[in-house]
Design a protein around this motif. Structure first.
Motif, mmCIF file in Angstrom:
data_model
loop_
_atom_site.group_PDB
_atom_site.id
_atom_site.type_symbol
_atom_site.label_atom_id
_atom_site.label_comp_id
_atom_site.label_asym_id
_atom_site.label_seq_id
_atom_site.Cartn_x
_atom_site.Cartn_y
_atom_site.Cartn_z
ATOM 1 N N TYR A 1 0.813 -1.204 0.000
ATOM 2 C CA TYR A 1 0.000 0.000 0.000
ATOM 3 C C TYR A 1 0.855 1.265 0.000
ATOM 4 N N VAL A 2 2.045 1.164 0.527
ATOM 5 C CA VAL A 2 2.872 2.368 0.708
ATOM 6 C C VAL A 2 4.129 2.308 -0.144
ATOM 7 N N TYR A 3 4.024 1.750 -1.332
ATOM 8 C CA TYR A 3 5.158 1.778 -2.247
ATOM 9 C C TYR A 3 5.573 3.211 -2.579
ATOM 10 N N SER A 4 4.615 4.122 -2.570
ATOM 11 C CA SER A 4 4.956 5.525 -2.823
ATOM 12 C C SER A 4 5.879 6.048 -1.732
ATOM 13 N N VAL A 5 5.668 5.619 -0.485
ATOM 14 C CA VAL A 5 6.546 6.024 0.617
ATOM 15 C C VAL A 5 7.944 5.449 0.419
ATOM 16 N N VAL A 6 8.006 4.186 -0.003
ATOM 17 C CA VAL A 6 9.299 3.549 -0.253
ATOM 18 C C VAL A 6 10.059 4.313 -1.321
ATOM 19 N N TYR A 7 9.359 4.692 -2.377
ATOM 20 C CA TYR A 7 10.015 5.444 -3.449
ATOM 21 C C TYR A 7 10.492 6.808 -2.959
ATOM 22 N N MET A 8 9.623 7.524 -2.252
ATOM 23 C CA MET A 8 9.994 8.869 -1.792
ATOM 24 C C MET A 8 11.148 8.829 -0.802
ATOM 25 N N ALA A 9 11.217 7.773 0.005
ATOM 26 C CA ALA A 9 12.283 7.670 0.993
ATOM 27 C C ALA A 9 13.634 7.387 0.345
ATOM 28 N N SER A 10 13.620 6.934 -0.893
ATOM 29 C CA SER A 10 14.878 6.572 -1.548
ATOM 30 C C SER A 10 15.194 7.441 -2.769
ATOM 31 N N HIS A 11 14.423 8.520 -2.971
ATOM 32 C CA HIS A 11 14.656 9.372 -4.130
ATOM 33 C C HIS A 11 14.530 10.845 -3.761
ATOM 34 N N ASP A 12 15.203 11.667 -4.521
ATOM 35 C CA ASP A 12 15.175 13.110 -4.291
ATOM 36 C C ASP A 12 13.781 13.665 -4.576
ATOM 37 N N PRO A 13 13.305 14.622 -3.763
ATOM 38 C CA PRO A 13 11.963 15.182 -3.953
ATOM 39 C C PRO A 13 11.730 15.796 -5.332
ATOM 40 N N SER A 14 12.777 16.177 -6.027
ATOM 41 C CA SER A 14 12.597 16.770 -7.355
ATOM 42 C C SER A 14 11.960 15.793 -8.337
ATOM 43 N N ALA B 1 -0.991 8.075 -7.021
ATOM 44 C CA ALA B 1 -0.903 9.319 -7.777
ATOM 45 C C ALA B 1 -0.072 10.380 -7.073
ATOM 46 N N VAL B 2 0.183 10.202 -5.774
ATOM 47 C CA VAL B 2 0.920 11.206 -5.012
ATOM 48 C C VAL B 2 2.364 11.346 -5.496
ATOM 49 N N ILE B 3 2.858 10.378 -6.267
ATOM 50 C CA ILE B 3 4.201 10.544 -6.839
ATOM 51 C C ILE B 3 4.138 10.739 -8.346
ATOM 52 N N GLY B 4 2.946 10.943 -8.881
ATOM 53 C CA GLY B 4 2.809 11.262 -10.295
ATOM 54 C C GLY B 4 3.283 10.146 -11.203
ATOM 55 N N SER B 5 4.108 10.511 -12.180
ATOM 56 C CA SER B 5 4.588 9.544 -13.168
ATOM 57 C C SER B 5 6.025 9.117 -12.912
ATOM 58 N N ALA B 6 6.521 9.351 -11.721
ATOM 59 C CA ALA B 6 7.910 8.998 -11.416
ATOM 60 C C ALA B 6 8.160 7.505 -11.588
ATOM 61 N N THR B 7 7.172 6.679 -11.206
ATOM 62 C CA THR B 7 7.235 5.237 -11.389
ATOM 63 C C THR B 7 5.818 4.691 -11.308
ATOM 64 N N ILE B 8 5.567 3.615 -12.043
ATOM 65 C CA ILE B 8 4.214 3.051 -12.046
ATOM 66 C C ILE B 8 3.990 2.076 -10.892
ATOM 67 N N ILE B 9 5.031 1.681 -10.191
ATOM 68 C CA ILE B 9 4.908 0.619 -9.190
ATOM 69 C C ILE B 9 3.934 0.968 -8.068
ATOM 70 N N PRO B 10 3.908 2.201 -7.526
ATOM 71 C CA PRO B 10 2.929 2.502 -6.458
ATOM 72 C C PRO B 10 1.475 2.368 -6.898
ATOM 73 N N TYR B 11 1.227 2.344 -8.213
ATOM 74 C CA TYR B 11 -0.140 2.160 -8.698
ATOM 75 C C TYR B 11 -0.566 0.697 -8.615
#
Length: 474
Positions: A311-324, A419-429
Motif C-alpha cells: 500500500y505504501v510503495y509511494s513512501v518507499v520510493y519517496m524515501a529513496s529518491h530526491d523530492p525533485s 498518484a501522489v508521486i505522479g509519473s515517477a514510477t508506475i509501481i505505487p499504482y
C-alpha cells in the motif's frame, strides 16, 4: 411510512426503521439458506492449483516490486536476453539475501509490535459492542471489547517517546523495509497454517473442501475481531511516519507528498479504530474465515498479513529518491488533498450508515462518540426493504445510489496513494490496480451470495439500487 413497489399484492415494502420494535430474528426459511451458505459449494480462485500459484507467486511479486523501487529507480527490470535469465535471477536473489533477510532486528521489531498490541488489547479500556447473530454458532451473538482506539493512541505515544529518546528511531522502519517484509511473510504463513491445524484439531472448522492447500488458503475458522486493525494498519501508518522522519533528517523538511501519505494512512487507521464497534456488524466477522491467505493481500484487514506493505510503495520510493522526482504545483497538491478528503468522507460515512443501520435493527439506538464523528454517519428514519429471510436491505443515504459506495471511495483513496508521486514510477499504482481487481471479484461473490440468500427480494433491491458502483455509470 409505507410505499409499495410493483402492484402484485405480494410486493416488498419500503419502511423507516422503528427503533421501538423488537430486534429482527432470522426466519425458518432464512435459516435454511444460511445453512446452505455455510457449506462448501464450489472452488474459488482456480481451486487448489490456483491458490497454490498465488501462495507462491505473491511473495515473489512483493520482492520483485520492492527491488525495482529500492535498487532500480522504480523501473521494472527484466533479463536483457535469454543468456541473462540466470544472472538476472542471481541478482534478484542477491538483493533478497543481502537486504531482505529475516534478520534478528526485523524479528524483534515485528514481534515486539505484535506482543505490544496483544498486551494493549488485554489491558486497555474499551466500548462493549454486541455483534450480529452468527449462523454457524446457532445465531448466538458475541460481545466485543472495542479498545483499538485507545490502543492506537497508546502506540503512537509510545512510538514518539521511543523515537525522541533514541531508544527506537522511527527512521529505522523504512530503512529495514525488506527485512521486515520477510518477517511479515513468515508470520503470515505460519499463522495461516497454525490456525488451520489448531482449528481442525479442536473440531471448529467450517466450510471445508477437503483439500489441504485450498482449505489453508481459504481459512478454517471465523475471523476474531482483534485481527482486524491491530497489526497491518498500524504498520502502514508507521511506515509513512518513518518515511517522513527519514525525509526530515535528510532534507530538513517533509515534502507535501509524504505529508499526504502520513495523513492518508492516519485517516484510514484512525477510522478503523474509532469505528471498531461497527466491525462486528460486517459480513467479514460473522461469515468470512480466518486466516484466509488471499486476505493477506486484500484490503480487508486481516491479522499478520504482509500484503499491506504494497500500500505504501509511494513512501518507499519517496524515501529513496530526491523530492525533485515527484514535485507538483500547489494547485495539484490542493486537488490531491481535496480528492482524498472527499473520498474519505464518503467511505467513512457510508460504512457508518450501514453499520449503525444494522445496530438499529438490533434495537441499539445509542452509538459511540469518537473523533471524528462526521455529519451524515447516522441515518435518521432510514428506509429499507424487508426480506423474507428476516434481514433488511438499506436503501437510504449513500446506499440509495450505489450498492457499494464504500468500495468506490476506498478505491479512489488507493489510487491517490499512487498518484501522489505522479509519473515517477508506475509501481505505487500496483495497489490500486490490484485492489480494483479484488473489489470486482469480491462484489461478484457478495452479489451471488445475496442472490442465493434473498432470492426475489434481491432482484427487487437491485431494481431500486440500480448501480453497483458509480451512480449513473456502473
Amino acid at each position: 411510512m409505507v410505499q409499495s413497489y410493483g402492484g402484485t399484492g405480494n410486493e416488498l415494502r419500503q419502511r423507516s426503521v422503528d427503533t421501538s420494535a423488537k430486534p429482527l430474528t432470522t426466519t425458518d426459511e432464512g435459516r435454511k439458506v444460511d445453512q446452505l451458505l455455510d457449506e462448501h459449494q464450489t472452488y474459488e480462485f482456480g481451486g487448489p492449483a490456483g491458490v497454490t500459484a498465488m501462495m507462491v507467486g505473491f511473495p515473489m511479486l512483493m520482492y520483485y516490486l520492492w527491488i525495482c523501487l529500492w535498487f532500480y529507480d522504480g523501473k521494472l527490470v527484466y533479463p536483457t536476453s535469454s543468456e541473462d535469465i540466470v544472472p538476472f535471477l542471481g541478482r534478484m536473489w542477491a538483493h533478497i539475501r543481502d537486504d531482505a533477510s529475516p534478520n534478528a532486528y526485523a524479528w524483534k521489531v515485528y514481534t515486539g509490535l505484535v506482543v505490544y498490541q496483544l498486551f494493549l488489547a488485554l489491558v486497555m479500556p474499551g466500548y462493549q459492542q454486541e455483534g450480529l447473530p452468527v449462523p454457524s454458532l446457532g445465531y448466538k451473538t458475541l460481545m466485543y471489547n472495542c479498545n483499538a482506539l485507545y490502543s492506537l493512541y497508546a502506540t503512537m505515544l509510545t512510538a514518539a517517546a521511543l523515537h525522541y529518546y533514541h531508544i527506537f528511531r522511527l527512521t529505522e522502519i523504512i530503512d529495514n523495509y525488506g527485512h521486515i517484509m520477510s518477517v511479515a511473510m513468515i508470520y503470515g504463513f505460519a499463522v495461516s497454517f497454525g490456525v488451520y491445524f489448531i482449528t481442525v484439531a479442536a473440531g471448529n472448522e467450517i466450510r471445508m473442501s477437503g483439500n489441504l492447500i485450498y482449505d489453508v488458503f481459504m481459512g478454517a475458522c471465523l475471523n476474531p475481531m482483534w485481527a482486524e486493525v491491530r497489526i497491518p494498519w498500524v504498520i502502514v501508518f508507521f511506515l509513512a511516519v518513518s518515511g517522513g522522519c527519514h525525509q526530515y533528517e535528510q532534507y530538513g523538511y517533509v515534502t507535501p507528498n509524504m505529508a499526504f501519505m502520513i495523513l492518508a494512512t492516519w485517516l484510514y487507521l484512525n477510522a478503523c479504530a474509532k469505528g471498531e464497534e461497527c466491525i462486528p456488524q460486517t459480513w467479514d466477522m460473522y461469515h468470512e474465515k480466518w486466516v484466509d491467505i488471499l486476505m493477506l493481500v486484500y484490503l480487508i484487514d486481516i491479522f499478520f498479513r504482509w500484503g499491506f506493505m504494497t500500500y505504501v510503495y509511494s513512501v518507499v520510493y519517496m524515501a529513496s529518491h530526491d523530492p525533485s522526482n515527484y514535485q507538483f504545483s500547489t494547485p495539484t497538491y490542493v486537488v490531491l488533498f481535496v480528492i482524498l478528503l472527499t473520498a474519505y468522507y464518503i467511505w467513512d460515512t457510508s460504512m457508518s450508515q450501514k453499520s449503525r443501520f444494522k445496530m438499529q435493527t438490533q434495537g441499539i439506538t445509542t452509538f459511540r462518540n469518537t473523533f471524528p464523528q462526521l455529519p451524515g454517519g447516522t441515518l435518521k428514519n432510514p428506509e429499507f426493504i424487508q426480506t423474507t429471510h428476516g434481514n433488511r436491505l438499506l436503501i437510504s443515504g449513500w446506499w440509495r445510489y450505489s450498492r457499494k459506495p464504500n468500495y468506490v471511495a476506498d478505491w479512489t483513496m488507493s489510487f491517490c496513494w499512487g498518484a501522489v508521486i505522479g509519473s515517477a514510477t508506475i509501481i505505487p499504482y500496483f495497489y490500486s490496480v490490484f485492489f480494483i481487481t479484488v473489489l470486482i471479484h469480491r462484489c461478484g461473490r457478495d452479489f451471488e451470495r445475496c442472490s442465493i440468500k434473498y432470492g426475489k427480494d434481491w432482484e427487487q433491491y437491485c431494481s431500486v439500487v440500480k448501480y453497483k458502483f458509480i451512480p449513473g455509470i456502473y
